[in-house]
Design an enzyme around this catalytic site. Sequence first.
Site, PDB file in Angstrom:
ATOM      1  N   LYS A  53     -50.376  24.913 -21.424  1.00 58.06           N
ATOM      2  CA  LYS A  53     -49.535  24.652 -20.978  1.00 58.06           C
ATOM      3  C   LYS A  53     -48.372  26.445 -21.247  1.00 58.06           C
ATOM      4  O   LYS A  53     -48.125  27.210 -19.217  1.00 58.06           O
ATOM      5  CB  LYS A  53     -47.990  23.823 -21.519  1.00 58.06           C
ATOM      6  CG  LYS A  53     -48.787  22.618 -20.467  1.00 58.06           C
ATOM      7  CD  LYS A  53     -48.375  21.228 -21.022  1.00 58.06           C
ATOM      8  CE  LYS A  53     -48.676  20.510 -21.104  1.00 58.06           C
ATOM      9  NZ  LYS A  53     -48.174  18.455 -21.513  1.00 58.06           N
ATOM     10  N   GLN A  97     -42.852  16.600 -25.005  1.00 56.17           N
ATOM     11  CA  GLN A  97     -44.909  16.439 -24.944  1.00 56.17           C
ATOM     12  C   GLN A  97     -44.749  15.463 -26.118  1.00 56.17           C
ATOM     13  O   GLN A  97     -44.171  15.017 -26.796  1.00 56.17           O
ATOM     14  CB  GLN A  97     -45.680  17.639 -26.421  1.00 56.17           C
ATOM     15  CG  GLN A  97     -46.803  17.700 -25.875  1.00 56.17           C
ATOM     16  CD  GLN A  97     -47.719  17.718 -24.450  1.00 56.17           C
ATOM     17  OE1 GLN A  97     -47.064  18.703 -24.253  1.00 56.17           O
ATOM     18  NE2 GLN A  97     -48.652  16.278 -24.889  1.00 56.17           N
ATOM     19  N   ASP A 120     -41.059  17.795 -16.074  1.00 50.55           N
ATOM     20  CA  ASP A 120     -42.438  16.340 -16.211  1.00 50.55           C
ATOM     21  C   ASP A 120     -41.926  15.143 -14.836  1.00 50.55           C
ATOM     22  O   ASP A 120     -42.491  14.684 -14.429  1.00 50.55           O
ATOM     23  CB  ASP A 120     -42.559  15.492 -17.944  1.00 50.55           C
ATOM     24  CG  ASP A 120     -44.081  15.182 -18.026  1.00 50.55           C
ATOM     25  OD1 ASP A 120     -44.951  16.006 -16.988  1.00 50.55           O
ATOM     26  OD2 ASP A 120     -43.669  14.921 -19.519  1.00 50.55           O
TER      27      ASP A 120
END
Length: 293
Positions: A53, A97, A120
């Site tokens: 990422k 995460q 997200d």
Amino acid sequence: MATLLDGRRLAAEIERRLAAVVAEGRAAAGRPPGLAVLRVGDDPASGVYVANKEKACARVGIGSHGAHLPAESPAEEVLAMIRRLNADPRVDGILLQLPLPAGLAEGPLLGAIDPDKDADGLHTLNLGRLIKGEPGPRSCTPAGVMALLRQGGVPIRGARAVVVGRSILVGKPMALMLQAADATVTLAHSRTRHLAEVTLEAELLVVAAGRPRLIGAAHVRPGAVVVDVGIHRLDGKLCGDVDYAAVEPIAAAITPVPGGVGPMTVAMLLVNTVVAWCHRHGLATAELADLLA
Ligand code: NAD
């Protein structure tokens, strides 16, 4: 032979478009977009995902403001870090995460992220926005699937779609996005009886069950479009929830694993971050409108 829905190629194209949007808006914004990936503990797969990422951010011109906390960090410490990132004016997107170390509940931590920085798209408010068809950051994996289907010219309106899997991360938002695009959607899950009878109805089949090669030729209607979200390492090789070798000959189009949905998930994370940056600085997002599910 099925058409390949090539996520790697589309993700690269999206990155080029994002880089252009960032280059154009940077002077007006006075700063580049920023993404903070917050990692807690040392899950080895997460380490690879976070590095990927951050590399993708660098290619597009997004600054990385990641933080890595030790596995034994108490929830208050993680919360304090999330609040710091919420208040940090350089940060447009925050991603916690997953998975978290045992003992840390993800619900309250995800809930503490500023919904407008929710890269997200998993915050309760943003899932509510999705249900109501209001704009907001969307869950990256299903949004990536929608972009891949649109780019592949797959007809969605009126199509019989079946989603296998009902997680908050993938299955549920996927079903909502397909429904919003006027598909007739069935959501199958681990308690569904006679799964093949259900999946055989699908003109469009999205599989996110987390079970290696669950879906074989007997599950797929000839000419269906098949999207495989699953990712597993079996005997040293990557495979999905779909038995690719068995299904590819009968499908009209199919995503490979790797190189299908995976790269699209990262691309949509970047889209969410750049769009949040545009909103923060009053910059137009029309350039990216086709990517907003
Ligand atoms: P999950 O375990 O949270 O959910 C799996 C869902 O599948 C559940 O709703 C369950 O009811 C259903 N299911 C399980 N077994 C089933 C069966 N035999 N028949 C029908 N339904 C069944 O998983 P998730 O987070 O939604 O992820 C699913 C898969 O997608 C995993 O392999 C994960 O690694 C992968 N994934 C990939 C990406 C990507 O970017 N490619 C992103 C997220 C998840």
